[in-house]
Design an enzyme around this catalytic site. Sequence first.
Site, PDB file in Angstrom:
ATOM      1  N   TYR A  39      -0.409 -10.639   9.324  1.00 47.67           N
ATOM      2  CA  TYR A  39      -1.399 -11.562   8.752  1.00 47.67           C
ATOM      3  C   TYR A  39      -2.172 -12.425   9.745  1.00 47.67           C
ATOM      4  CZ  TYR A  39       0.550  -9.993   4.376  1.00 47.67           C
ATOM      5  OH  TYR A  39       0.943  -9.195   3.337  1.00 47.67           O
ATOM      6  N   VAL A  91       0.882  -1.181   0.000  1.00 45.72           N
ATOM      7  CA  VAL A  91       0.000   0.000   0.000  1.00 45.72           C
ATOM      8  C   VAL A  91       0.917   1.228   0.000  1.00 45.72           C
ATOM      9  CG1 VAL A  91      -1.692   1.316   1.366  1.00 45.72           C
ATOM     10  CG2 VAL A  91      -1.942  -1.160   1.110  1.00 45.72           C
ATOM     11  N   ARG A 128      -2.409   2.552   6.665  1.00 48.68           N
ATOM     12  CA  ARG A 128      -3.189   2.536   7.916  1.00 48.68           C
ATOM     13  C   ARG A 128      -4.595   3.105   7.732  1.00 48.68           C
ATOM     14  NH1 ARG A 128       1.011   0.535   7.604  1.00 48.68           N
ATOM     15  NH2 ARG A 128       2.792   0.753   9.020  1.00 48.68           N
ATOM     16  N   ARG A 129      -5.150   2.836   6.576  1.00 44.94           N
ATOM     17  CA  ARG A 129      -6.546   3.246   6.346  1.00 44.94           C
ATOM     18  C   ARG A 129      -7.379   2.055   5.921  1.00 44.94           C
ATOM     19  NH1 ARG A 129      -5.478   8.020   2.225  1.00 44.94           N
ATOM     20  NH2 ARG A 129      -7.749   8.069   2.136  1.00 44.94           N
ATOM     21  N   GLY A 130      -6.840   0.864   6.171  1.00 45.38           N
ATOM     22  CA  GLY A 130      -7.632  -0.343   5.943  1.00 45.38           C
ATOM     23  C   GLY A 130      -7.581  -0.892   4.530  1.00 45.38           C
ATOM     24  N   LEU A 131      -6.674  -0.388   3.679  1.00 46.67           N
ATOM     25  CA  LEU A 131      -6.656  -0.880   2.287  1.00 46.67           C
ATOM     26  C   LEU A 131      -6.150  -2.316   2.201  1.00 46.67           C
ATOM     27  CD1 LEU A 131      -5.542   2.262   0.228  1.00 46.67           C
ATOM     28  CD2 LEU A 131      -7.803   1.548   0.998  1.00 46.67           C
ATOM     29  N   LEU A 132      -5.110  -2.624   2.973  1.00 44.39           N
ATOM     30  CA  LEU A 132      -4.636  -4.015   2.979  1.00 44.39           C
ATOM     31  C   LEU A 132      -5.779  -4.938   3.396  1.00 44.39           C
ATOM     32  CD1 LEU A 132      -2.537  -6.308   2.951  1.00 44.39           C
ATOM     33  CD2 LEU A 132      -2.001  -5.723   5.320  1.00 44.39           C
ATOM     34  N   SER A 133      -6.479  -4.568   4.472  1.00 48.47           N
ATOM     35  CA  SER A 133      -7.568  -5.434   4.963  1.00 48.47           C
ATOM     36  C   SER A 133      -8.624  -5.641   3.883  1.00 48.47           C
ATOM     37  CB  SER A 133      -8.228  -4.814   6.195  1.00 48.47           C
ATOM     38  OG  SER A 133      -7.302  -4.790   7.251  1.00 48.47           O
TER      39      SER A 133
HETATM   40  C1  LIG Z   1       2.122  -3.624   5.168  1.00 48.57           C
HETATM   41  C2  LIG Z   1       1.202  -2.755   4.333  1.00 48.57           C
HETATM   42  C3  LIG Z   1       0.739  -3.522   3.105  1.00 48.57           C
HETATM   43  C4  LIG Z   1      -0.017  -2.397   5.234  1.00 48.57           C
HETATM   44  O1  LIG Z   1      -1.007  -1.737   4.438  1.00 48.57           O
HETATM   45  P1  LIG Z   1      -2.156  -0.835   5.124  1.00 48.57           P
HETATM   46  O2  LIG Z   1      -3.161  -0.519   4.087  1.00 48.57           O
HETATM   47  O3  LIG Z   1      -1.516   0.276   5.862  1.00 48.57           O
HETATM   48  O4  LIG Z   1      -2.789  -1.851   6.142  1.00 48.57           O
HETATM   49  P2  LIG Z   1      -4.240  -1.665   6.832  1.00 48.57           P
HETATM   50  O5  LIG Z   1      -4.509  -0.205   7.065  1.00 48.57           O
HETATM   51  O6  LIG Z   1      -5.248  -2.440   6.090  1.00 48.57           O
HETATM   52  O7  LIG Z   1      -3.926  -2.338   8.226  1.00 48.57           O
HETATM   53  C5  LIG Z   1      -4.548  -3.501   8.665  1.00 48.57           C
HETATM   54  C6  LIG Z   1      -4.136  -3.746  10.080  1.00 48.57           C
HETATM   55  O8  LIG Z   1      -2.733  -4.034  10.116  1.00 48.57           O
HETATM   56  C7  LIG Z   1      -2.053  -3.111  10.969  1.00 48.57           C
HETATM   57  N1  LIG Z   1      -0.776  -2.835  10.355  1.00 48.57           N
HETATM   58  C8  LIG Z   1      -0.573  -2.367   9.116  1.00 48.57           C
HETATM   59  N2  LIG Z   1       0.752  -2.270   8.873  1.00 48.57           N
HETATM   60  C9  LIG Z   1       1.373  -2.676   9.992  1.00 48.57           C
HETATM   61  C10 LIG Z   1       2.745  -2.813  10.346  1.00 48.57           C
HETATM   62  N3  LIG Z   1       3.736  -2.493   9.505  1.00 48.57           N
HETATM   63  N4  LIG Z   1       3.024  -3.290  11.579  1.00 48.57           N
HETATM   64  C11 LIG Z   1       2.044  -3.619  12.436  1.00 48.57           C
HETATM   65  N5  LIG Z   1       0.715  -3.522  12.161  1.00 48.57           N
HETATM   66  C12 LIG Z   1       0.406  -3.052  10.937  1.00 48.57           C
HETATM   67  C13 LIG Z   1      -2.956  -1.899  11.029  1.00 48.57           C
HETATM   68  O9  LIG Z   1      -2.730  -1.161  12.196  1.00 48.57           O
HETATM   69  C14 LIG Z   1      -4.320  -2.535  10.998  1.00 48.57           C
HETATM   70  O10 LIG Z   1      -4.632  -3.054  12.275  1.00 48.57           O
HETATM   71  P3  LIG Z   1      -6.131  -3.116  12.832  1.00 48.57           P
HETATM   72  O11 LIG Z   1      -6.894  -3.945  11.859  1.00 48.57           O
HETATM   73  O12 LIG Z   1      -5.956  -3.780  14.152  1.00 48.57           O
HETATM   74  O13 LIG Z   1      -6.598  -1.714  12.863  1.00 48.57           O
HETATM   75  C15 LIG Z   1       1.916  -1.455   3.908  1.00 48.57           C
HETATM   76  O14 LIG Z   1       2.372  -0.795   5.054  1.00 48.57           O
HETATM   77  C16 LIG Z   1       3.122  -1.697   2.984  1.00 48.57           C
HETATM   78  O15 LIG Z   1       2.982  -1.654   1.782  1.00 48.57           O
HETATM   79  N6  LIG Z   1       4.332  -1.944   3.540  1.00 48.57           N
HETATM   80  C17 LIG Z   1       5.546  -2.201   2.718  1.00 48.57           C
HETATM   81  C18 LIG Z   1       5.464  -3.499   1.921  1.00 48.57           C
HETATM   82  C19 LIG Z   1       5.108  -4.701   2.777  1.00 48.57           C
HETATM   83  O16 LIG Z   1       5.662  -4.938   3.837  1.00 48.57           O
HETATM   84  N7  LIG Z   1       4.187  -5.521   2.269  1.00 48.57           N
HETATM   85  C20 LIG Z   1       3.804  -6.771   2.870  1.00 48.57           C
HETATM   86  C21 LIG Z   1       4.401  -7.858   2.033  1.00 48.57           C
HETATM   87  S1  LIG Z   1       4.033  -9.458   2.659  1.00 48.57           S
END
Ligand SMILES: CC(C)(COP(=O)(O)OP(=O)(O)OC[C@H]1O[C@@H](n2cnc3c(N)ncnc32)[C@H](O)[C@@H]1OP(=O)(O)O)[C@@H](O)C(=O)NCCC(=O)NCCS
Length: 424
Positions: A126, A87, A93-98
């Site tokens: 995860y 993302v 941290r706006r729920g897009l991954l979820s």
């Molecule tokens: C990891 C990543 C995909 C998260 O995307 P995001 O859209 O911010 O995630 P969301 O907002 O949907 O978060 C979902 C939940 O995970 C938590 N979360 C997200 N990133 C986190 C992190 N780095 N560490 C701990 N918790 C995290 C959020 O707080 C949220 O928790 P909640 O459901 O209890 O509120 C993004 O930060 C990213 O692209 N990181 C770099 C690449 C990467 O690591 N990708 C994963 C490859 S396996």
Amino acid sequence: MTDSAVIDIRSVTEDDLPGWTRTWGNGYLRPYTDGGVDAIRSTAARDRLIGAFDMDRCVGTYRSTAQELTVPGGAFVPVSAISRVSVAGTHRRRGLLSRMVAMDLRGAFERGEPVAVLDAAQYPLYGRYGFGPATAMAWFEIDVNRARLDPRRTADTSGVLLVDAREYSKAAPAVYERLRAVQPGTLRRDELWWQEATGQRAGSPSGRPEPFFALHLDPVTGEADGLLCFSAEERWGAMLPQSPLWIRDLIAVSPQAEAALIRFAVTTDWVTTVHLPYRAPDSLLPLWLGDPRSARVSALSDYMWLRVLDTPRALSARTYGVEAELVLEVTDAAGYAAGTWLLEGGPDGASCTRTRRAAQLRIDVRDLGSLYLGDDSATRLSVLGGTEELRPGALARADAMFRTGRRPWSPRAVLGPRYQAGAP
Ligand SMILES: CC(C)(COP(=O)(O)OP(=O)(O)OC[C@H]1O[C@@H](n2cnc3c(N)ncnc32)[C@H](O)[C@@H]1OP(=O)(O)O)[C@@H](O)C(=O)NCCC(=O)NCCS
């Protein structure tokens, strides 16, 4: 800033590919190349590509591929293998991954894939989606000067043959298939995968430094039964060589092949350290050296994560250590795996059906993921609260059924220039 509710989560179209690839590259700290778009385009028809879009701008990426996972007993279970999850930093941290995970897991369940797997870049991500760590990896570093292998004993490496990329890519798929048939935790590597991995695919970028390739040939049949791909760096200190050697891939289907390939790497002239990443934590590799303590574990980590989506199909696909039955109540906030199930299994096969009988063990779907390939134990998991014994003896029975003599292993080939940094 756009409200996250109006950000569209949808399948990716051909026009989206350049933006999608760039966003993914930003997330994974990889510079954009046109070749990267072509590589994605070539797999787009096969894979499911999802994106998050703010107006027309891609701000999130997600891919899943139909794969096969080897489970205890040797069956290949269809799985959804997730990768390229990112993302944009502006939209985190706006729920897009979820939202992307929710869309894809629903799709996998509807397609009838009983399990989803992924390599988690970060541990905390995860579990909340029902995944549990299912295989682990150990990263070994061998101090060649302490390994006590005599480089004059060439018999130790007999059967090893240095080859070029072309010969290697021809022999490799058959060797890997033999491993995959018996090694729980492995995924399929098709011919295209091997061509790409060895730079043999038409249109592969030329000029990329080529690693070294070796095969091990079975002394009786003359067929390849082991593969080794490695790179090394010429490094000197005041007339003393100090070269590191990095093993990028090592696959062996017999102990002889594994021993010969490891000894070959360790007795390479000028090499003082051999790095061997992504091995099973119970690998026998240190024992092929004169002094096993010369192989230090420099990292020990969770590796592949697994989520059960269809409990009866997943549990009836594997075999079990002892003939027994167990009534499991699986809890799953997303609902897919939830229910009370009667598992009747043994070394020759298993069945798993919904039951009205009282549960003996309550297990969260994350823990079921960690138990599924036999890498963890119900007794251990129960300490952390996700698994609860409802009838005395159920934990011990689950352990006897699910655990395997050797740990599962998900081999990973380390390709591309990133590996040269040498960091786990
Ligand atoms: C990891 C990543 C995909 C998260 O995307 P995001 O859209 O911010 O995630 P969301 O907002 O949907 O978060 C979902 C939940 O995970 C938590 N979360 C997200 N990133 C986190 C992190 N780095 N560490 C701990 N918790 C995290 C959020 O707080 C949220 O928790 P909640 O459901 O209890 O509120 C993004 O930060 C990213 O692209 N990181 C770099 C690449 C990467 O690591 N990708 C994963 C490859 S396996």
